[in-house]
Enzyme design. Structure first.
Site, mmCIF file in Angstrom:
data_model
loop_
_atom_site.group_PDB
_atom_site.id
_atom_site.type_symbol
_atom_site.label_atom_id
_atom_site.label_comp_id
_atom_site.label_asym_id
_atom_site.label_seq_id
_atom_site.Cartn_x
_atom_site.Cartn_y
_atom_site.Cartn_z
ATOM 1 N NE ARG A 113 -4.077 -1.879 2.057
ATOM 2 C CZ ARG A 113 -3.965 -2.932 2.870
ATOM 3 N NH1 ARG A 113 -2.989 -2.965 3.765
ATOM 4 N NH2 ARG A 113 -4.827 -3.915 2.807
ATOM 5 C CE LYS A 135 -0.352 13.751 -14.629
ATOM 6 N NZ LYS A 135 -0.600 14.209 -16.009
ATOM 7 C CD GLU A 177 7.797 17.385 -22.161
ATOM 8 O OE1 GLU A 177 7.064 18.361 -21.881
ATOM 9 O OE2 GLU A 177 7.345 16.272 -22.510
ATOM 10 C CE LYS A 213 5.634 17.613 -13.874
ATOM 11 N NZ LYS A 213 5.893 16.424 -14.678
ATOM 12 C CD GLU A 223 -3.389 16.632 -16.364
ATOM 13 O OE1 GLU A 223 -2.296 16.173 -16.001
ATOM 14 O OE2 GLU A 223 -3.892 16.429 -17.468
ATOM 15 N NE ARG A 227 0.509 17.340 -13.063
ATOM 16 C CZ ARG A 227 1.045 16.454 -12.242
ATOM 17 N NH1 ARG A 227 0.572 16.325 -11.040
ATOM 18 N NH2 ARG A 227 2.064 15.698 -12.628
ATOM 19 C CG ASN A 231 -1.461 17.957 -20.672
ATOM 20 O OD1 ASN A 231 -0.475 17.341 -20.300
ATOM 21 N ND2 ASN A 231 -2.650 17.806 -20.129
ATOM 22 C CG HIS A 234 2.069 16.998 -24.082
ATOM 23 N ND1 HIS A 234 2.852 18.132 -24.077
ATOM 24 C CD2 HIS A 234 2.811 16.044 -23.443
ATOM 25 C CE1 HIS A 234 3.986 17.872 -23.460
ATOM 26 N NE2 HIS A 234 3.994 16.608 -23.063
ATOM 27 C CG HIS A 238 -0.100 12.475 -25.885
ATOM 28 N ND1 HIS A 238 -0.765 13.127 -24.859
ATOM 29 C CD2 HIS A 238 1.109 12.123 -25.388
ATOM 30 C CE1 HIS A 238 0.025 13.157 -23.794
ATOM 31 N NE2 HIS A 238 1.162 12.568 -24.084
ATOM 32 C CG HIS A 251 6.909 12.442 -24.774
ATOM 33 N ND1 HIS A 251 5.549 12.322 -24.939
ATOM 34 C CD2 HIS A 251 7.093 13.468 -23.897
ATOM 35 C CE1 HIS A 251 4.939 13.228 -24.184
ATOM 36 N NE2 HIS A 251 5.855 13.933 -23.547
HETATM 37 N N1 LIG Z 1 5.525 10.743 -14.908
HETATM 38 C C1 LIG Z 1 5.478 11.791 -15.686
HETATM 39 O O1 LIG Z 1 5.025 12.862 -15.305
HETATM 40 C C2 LIG Z 1 5.999 11.672 -17.094
HETATM 41 C C3 LIG Z 1 6.134 12.826 -17.891
HETATM 42 C C4 LIG Z 1 6.674 12.682 -19.170
HETATM 43 C C5 LIG Z 1 7.067 11.427 -19.626
HETATM 44 N N2 LIG Z 1 6.910 10.329 -18.819
HETATM 45 C C6 LIG Z 1 7.311 9.007 -19.287
HETATM 46 O O2 LIG Z 1 8.727 8.992 -19.430
HETATM 47 C C7 LIG Z 1 9.088 8.002 -20.369
HETATM 48 C C8 LIG Z 1 10.160 8.566 -21.291
HETATM 49 O O3 LIG Z 1 11.268 8.901 -20.516
HETATM 50 P P1 LIG Z 1 12.707 9.115 -21.172
HETATM 51 O O4 LIG Z 1 12.601 10.023 -22.318
HETATM 52 O O5 LIG Z 1 13.625 9.453 -20.055
HETATM 53 O O6 LIG Z 1 13.019 7.685 -21.809
HETATM 54 P P2 LIG Z 1 13.724 6.371 -21.248
HETATM 55 O O7 LIG Z 1 13.518 6.196 -19.801
HETATM 56 O O8 LIG Z 1 13.299 5.268 -22.142
HETATM 57 O O9 LIG Z 1 15.273 6.697 -21.488
HETATM 58 C C9 LIG Z 1 15.767 6.819 -22.806
HETATM 59 C C10 LIG Z 1 16.962 5.883 -23.052
HETATM 60 O O10 LIG Z 1 18.114 6.453 -22.437
HETATM 61 C C11 LIG Z 1 18.769 5.476 -21.633
HETATM 62 N N3 LIG Z 1 19.459 6.227 -20.576
HETATM 63 C C12 LIG Z 1 18.978 6.645 -19.392
HETATM 64 N N4 LIG Z 1 19.886 7.425 -18.778
HETATM 65 C C13 LIG Z 1 20.961 7.487 -19.579
HETATM 66 C C14 LIG Z 1 22.216 8.159 -19.489
HETATM 67 N N5 LIG Z 1 22.518 8.951 -18.451
HETATM 68 N N6 LIG Z 1 23.096 7.993 -20.508
HETATM 69 C C15 LIG Z 1 22.775 7.225 -21.600
HETATM 70 N N7 LIG Z 1 21.613 6.589 -21.733
HETATM 71 C C16 LIG Z 1 20.717 6.727 -20.733
HETATM 72 C C17 LIG Z 1 17.673 4.559 -21.197
HETATM 73 O O11 LIG Z 1 18.168 3.297 -20.834
HETATM 74 C C18 LIG Z 1 16.806 4.504 -22.445
HETATM 75 O O12 LIG Z 1 17.311 3.552 -23.361
HETATM 76 C C19 LIG Z 1 7.818 7.598 -21.101
HETATM 77 O O13 LIG Z 1 7.410 6.325 -20.656
HETATM 78 C C20 LIG Z 1 6.794 8.643 -20.660
HETATM 79 O O14 LIG Z 1 5.474 8.143 -20.605
HETATM 80 C C21 LIG Z 1 6.396 10.443 -17.574
HETATM 81 ZN ZN LIG Z 2 5.592 15.519 -22.196
#
Ligand SMILES: NC(=O)c1ccc[n+]([C@@H]2O[C@H](COP(=O)([O-])OP(=O)(O)OC[C@H]3O[C@@H](n4cnc5c(N)ncnc54)[C@H](O)[C@@H]3O)[C@@H](O)[C@H]2O)c1
Ligand SMILES: [Zn+2]
Length: 334
Positions: A113, A135, A177, A213, A223, A227, A231, A234, A238, A251
């Site tokens: 939990r 999130k 972003e 943020k 949101e 918030r 977007n 987005h 998306h 993304h």
């Molecule tokens: N929670 C939220 O508010 C929120 C907001 C935006 C996006 N997201 C989510 O985030 C995800 C995308 O995140 P991302 O863009 O970080 O992608 P990711 O986590 O897939 O990372 C991108 C790639 O970089 C590699 N990597 C990580 N750190 C590294 C480093 N220091 N050096 C070299 N390689 C490295 C990872 O292994 C991966 O292959 C999506 O799933 C999206 O839905 C969440």
């Molecule tokens: Zn985004």
């Protein structure tokens, strides 16, 4: 530097400091017996740096990529946590990009939990955006983030040094972003991209983006209104992301094109186009426009008839508008 975030669930600190990963165990408060989570795309140098500070802890490393942000990985991690006898006094520590953060956060939110969760983001996208705000989620049945929870971290450690191993494409996608944050709330942040060598200002870019943020999330944790400003770009973004096969575009690349599609103000659009070109980000896509509108109509955030979109008429002042399906069609030039 420390940025304090105040939310109803809990207050926590973001520690933004070069080298903080190498001192994580001194900075992380009362972790109990921590359980570490990362993926195999995070270079070993960073994984070992954390692991060596917790020699008695297990580090669960899953395969990199969005495909791992699913129920199967989620279940395997929970099973590993049970096998390690992780208790309610212990802490999940996530090291990686948004995929690791979302997945590890959701494990922490639901295990027994809810247990403490410390996020150490290592991509530009996660340092600028996804690591704060609470999130957490996994994807299911081909739908992104459809199972998740609001679960605030208890600390976030941001070490810009970890970006040194990230490839340029990922780096730039994350910066989209930050450009967005500037456009909706911080004209000075947008100006950095227009006037300066952004690479020399990366720490300031991260800090200013996080402050935008943080302020928005503090006012509207769940949101229901403000918030939604986050977007910006987005709605179309998306849809572009779903239109192309998984992983074809990142993304941030889709958000960049999405901002260009939705923007009405000619002057701002021209300025944004130059900034995005400087970051090697797309300013548009040659996608099937009918299909894009259909994807927006079926998006989980759309009401039956209208879609809340974010518009910017003055840099630093985003606002919400309610668009009909017809407006959406006109926006993309149909
Ligand atoms: N929670 C939220 O508010 C929120 C907001 C935006 C996006 N997201 C989510 O985030 C995800 C995308 O995140 P991302 O863009 O970080 O992608 P990711 O986590 O897939 O990372 C991108 C790639 O970089 C590699 N990597 C990580 N750190 C590294 C480093 N220091 N050096 C070299 N390689 C490295 C990872 O292994 C991966 O292959 C999506 O799933 C999206 O839905 C969440
Ligand atoms: Zn985004």
């Amino acid at each position: 530097m420390v940025i304090q975030v105040h939310t109803r669930q809990r207050d926590y600190d973001i520690i933004l400091e070069r080298g903080v990963l190498s001192r994580a165990s001194q900075v992380i408060a009362n972790p109990g017996h921590p359980f570490l989570i990362s993926d195999d795309g995070v270079p070993e140098v960073w994984r070992n740096m954390l692991k060596n500070q917790y020699p008695d802890s297990r580090m669960y490393v899953f395969r990199q990529g969005e495909g791992s942000k699913c129920m199967e990985t989620y279940q395997s991690i929970l099973a590993a946590m049970l096998a390690e006898h992780v208790s309610r006094n212990d802490t999940v520590i996530a090291l990686g990009g948004g995929v690791v953060g979302d997945l590890a956060g959701f494990c922490a939110a639901t295990y027994m939990r809810g247990i403490r969760y410390v996020n150490i983001p290592t991509t530009s996208l996660s340092q600028i955006d996804s690591s704060i705000g609470g999130k957490t989620a996994v994807d299911m049945c081909g739908i992104k983030n459809c199972v998740g929870a609001f679960w605030q971290p208890s600390q976030v450690l941001i070490d810009p040094d970890t970006l040194s191993t990230l490839d340029d494409r990922q780096l730039h996608a994350g910066l989209a972003e930050a450009v967005k944050a500037g456009l909706i709330r911080d004209p000075g942040l947008f100006r950095i991209f227009e006037q300066d060598d952004y690479l020399e200002h990366i720490d300031e870019i991260i800090e200013r983006s996080l402050i935008v943020k943080k302020q928005i999330v503090e006012n509207d944790e769940r949101e229901s209104g403000e918030r939604k400003l986050l977007n910006f770009g987005h709605t179309y973004g998306h849809a572009y992301e779903s239109f192309y096969e998984l992983g074809a575009y990142l993304h941030g690349e889709c958000v960049a094109a999405g901002m260009m599609t939705v923007l009405k103000n000619k002057d701002i659009k021209e300025r944004l186009g130059k900034v995005l070109a400087g970051l090697h980000l797309p300013v548009g896509f040659d996608a099937d426009r009918e299909k894009i509108c259909e994807l927006i109509r079926s998006d989980k955030k759309a009401d039956h008839d209208t879609v809340t979109i974010v518009q910017v008429d003055e840099i630093g002042r985003g606002h919400l508008e309610s668009w009909s399906q017809d407006d959406i069609r006109k926006g993309i030039g149909l």
